[in-house]
Scaffold this motif. Structure first.
Motif, PDB file in Angstrom:
ATOM      1  N   PHE A 110       0.830  -1.205   0.000  1.00  0.00           N
ATOM      2  CA  PHE A 110       0.000   0.000   0.000  1.00  0.00           C
ATOM      3  C   PHE A 110       0.866   1.257   0.000  1.00  0.00           C
ATOM      4  CE2 PHE A 110      -1.920   3.404   2.540  1.00  0.00           C
ATOM      5  CZ  PHE A 110      -2.965   3.735   1.702  1.00  0.00           C
ATOM      6  N   THR A 170       0.817   2.503  -4.073  1.00  0.00           N
ATOM      7  CA  THR A 170      -0.391   3.270  -4.383  1.00  0.00           C
ATOM      8  C   THR A 170      -0.115   4.764  -4.219  1.00  0.00           C
ATOM      9  OG1 THR A 170      -1.304   3.386  -2.151  1.00  0.00           O
ATOM     10  CG2 THR A 170      -1.747   1.372  -3.404  1.00  0.00           C
ATOM     11  N   SER A 171      -0.867   5.580  -4.951  1.00  0.00           N
ATOM     12  CA  SER A 171      -0.606   7.014  -4.856  1.00  0.00           C
ATOM     13  C   SER A 171      -1.129   7.559  -3.530  1.00  0.00           C
ATOM     14  CB  SER A 171      -1.214   7.759  -6.044  1.00  0.00           C
ATOM     15  OG  SER A 171      -2.596   7.592  -6.058  1.00  0.00           O
TER      16      SER A 171
END
Ligand code: ADP
Ligand code: MG
Lengths: 305, 238
Positions: free
Chosen positions: A171, A175-176
């Motif tokens: 995560f 992820t951004s």
């Protein structure tokens, strides 16, 4: 279950195999410490504060799961709902209770955390009583690797810890949203100048910490049993693990959690017995910190606690 | 003023009880460059911080005619104001790539953002070579390039730069200002640029504002300020 561990160490098993057994079973609670350590680090990186209520929050989540299971819910459904509810509960706590003290002195926040811990503890005692209760495990078949090293629950708990750690890593790494959370923790002003909603990132951090804490609680409860004080010792070991590995380094903290779990178990079995193993484990950690003040993998000295 | 991307009237700013800006008036024309000049401590950084909502401020600030003086820093950034702060605001523990991805954080047009990444690498090829490197290990000049690139990844309507030449070697500074001029010319990004190096800034700027102790001392076309005797003596050194 702790009793089995000691019996198999003392009675009849060959020394090498008994040693491996102690080592492996230390990894089970070690995984729980690792998750709790990671939860502490998540908050620490963003605020330079240690959330002393993390353990009691996890304990409360575990009671919540226990209630659901008691109502007849299947284990994994209760597990999933508990994790989700804990996530939103963590966000709500940050927004409602912690946020107003964002600009207060560190000591005020520490008092808020201690207050939160006391409230959750009292609330659990009031709602569920202080008696020690069994907590079910979803891994209750025969041992996965034969009789020798680990019970099925211990194997399952280690697996769950590794999955949680890997998921958290993925995560934050890929992820951004995870990237924005890391940025917000590192440099809030720069983040805000890029449009990152820093306040929400912190709330999200609390949500994630509460969610993984709930998992740690549910993995620990079948081993240490469920009661309102079940997480007190665990949080202490997790904190020790985080400091040992480096409280500014998630990888180090998780490693430290596992290391403390193994150390604790070996101490208890071979050196001092289970009564004083906590003190000896802590003494070893203090020794390591004297040698490396920012932890095995840490970079700077902890300034505020 | 119509045709201004940014219009500032009567801007006051405060650090706690201390007032640092006193009724500043200035504008940035659409597609233009405005230079903010002044001695150390005059209030240039504070002006940018006030525009971004990082310090308490009052007054009328309009972005494309829309009042933004009451908005949060995040909201102002999301409206297209990119602020390259003094000290560059590098995320030192993150990679160059991650710093740039953060610039595009609020954008939803992924493929356009990827094209913009190629564009900034076109301006600053050295960043492309260092993509996977920790941003904290870059040289000062490279970090300034990274800060400008990160801001460009926002696709800003207005780019605010706080002393982009600070602490850099003259050759690097010339390089950065040449690229800033290209960005302004080719992409039409309006700029508000704070500089100690007044000669450089006035070369790039269409308009200029001179600040003294938090007040507008002089403002007008950059050409006119360059010719002004007082400005020349105090800031240009000839
Ligand atoms: N954080 C702060 N707290 C109090 N006063 C400040 C702070 N930052 C700047 N100031 C004061 O505000 C004035 C303007 O500073 P600044 O905007 O940094 O000047 P410049 O960028 O033009 O050198 C100075 O008098 C400075 O002392
Ligand atoms: Mg300044």
């Amino acid at each position: 279950m702790r009793l089995d561990v000691h019996l198999c160490a003392l009675v009849g098993t060959p020394p090498v195999s008994a040693f491996l057994h102690q080592l492996a079973s230390g990894l089970a609670l070690g995984g729980v410490y690792a998750i709790m350590a990671l939860a502490l680090v998540m908050i620490f990186q963003a605020t330079q504060l240690v959330n002393f209520a993390q353990g009691e929050m996890a304990m409360f989540s575990t009671y919540f799961a226990w209630r659901l299971i008691d109502l007849g819910w299947p284990y994994w459904r209760a597990f999933a709902v508990t994790v989700i509810v804990s996530f939103f509960g963590g966000i709500a706590l940050e927004r409602i209770v912690v946020r107003p003290f964002a600009n207060a002195p560190a000591l005020a926040s520490v008092i808020v955390f201690i207050g939160l811990a006391l409230i959750f503890n009292a609330l659990a005692g009031w709602l569920y009583g202080y008696s020690v209760t069994d907590f079910p495990t979803p891994f209750d078949g025969p041992p996965w690797f034969g009789q020798r090293y680990l019970s099925a629950h211990e194997s399952g708990a280690i697996l769950v810890s590794l999955v949680v750690l890997a998921a958290v890593y993925a995560f934050f790494r890929f992820t951004s949203l995870g990237l924005a959370m890391r940025a917000a923790a590192q440099n809030p002003t720069s983040s805000r100048l890029l449009g990152v909603r820093v306040g929400w990132m912190l709330a999200l951090g609390w949500g994630l910490a509460a969610a993984i804490g709930a998992i740690a609680g549910m993995m620990a409860a079948p081993i240490v049993y469920l009661d309102p004080n079940m997480m007190a010792g665990i949080l202490l070991y997790a904190f020790a693990g985080a400091v040992l590995g480096g409280i500014d380094n998630p990888f180090g903290a998780a490693f430290g959690g596992f290391a403390v779990g193994v150390l604790e178990n070996l101490m208890g079995a071979y050196v001092v017995g289970s009564e004083v193993k906590l003190s000896v484990a802590l003494a070893i950690i203090v020794g390591v910190l004297a040698w490396r003040p920012s932890g095995l993998f840490g970079r700077r000295i902890v300034a505020r606690v | 003023m119509s045709g201004a991307i940014l219009d500032v009237r009567g801007l006051d700013a405060f650090y706690g009880p201390i007032q640092a800006l006193f009724g500043l008036d200035f504008a940035v024309p659409a597609g233009g460059v405005t230079a903010l000049l002044g001695a150390n401590g005059a209030g240039k950084t504070t002006t940018l911080r006030a525009l971004s909502g990082l310090v308490r401020r009052t007054g009328d600030i309009r972005l494309r005619g829309r009042p933004i003086a009451g908005l949060s820093t995040e909201a102002i950034a999301r409206l297209g104001v990119a602020h390259v702060p003094d000290g560059r605001g590098t995320f030192t523990d993150l990679t160059v790539d991650e710093n740039l991805r953060l610039g595009a954080h609020v954008r939803s047009d992924r493929s356009a953002a990827r094209r913009d990444l190629d564009r900034v690498f076109g301006y600053f090829p050295r960043l492309a070579e260092r993509r996977r490197q920790q941003a904290g290990t870059l040289s000062g000049g490279e970090q300034q390039m990274l800060a400008i690139s990160r801001a460009l990844m926002m696709r800003p309507a207005l780019l605010m730069l706080d002393e982009p030449s600070f602490g850099l070697a003259p050759l690097v500074v010339a390089d950065i200002f040449r690229i800033l001029a290209a960005i302004n010319r080719d992409d039409g990004v309006a700029m508000l640029i704070v500089e100690q190096n007044a000669a450089l800034a006035l070369d790039l700027a269409d308009e200029a504002v001179l600040i003294e102790t938090g007040r507008t001392a002089l403002s007008g076309a950059a050409q006119r300020l360059r010719a002004d005797d007082a400005v020349r003596r105090a800031y240009l050194g000839y």
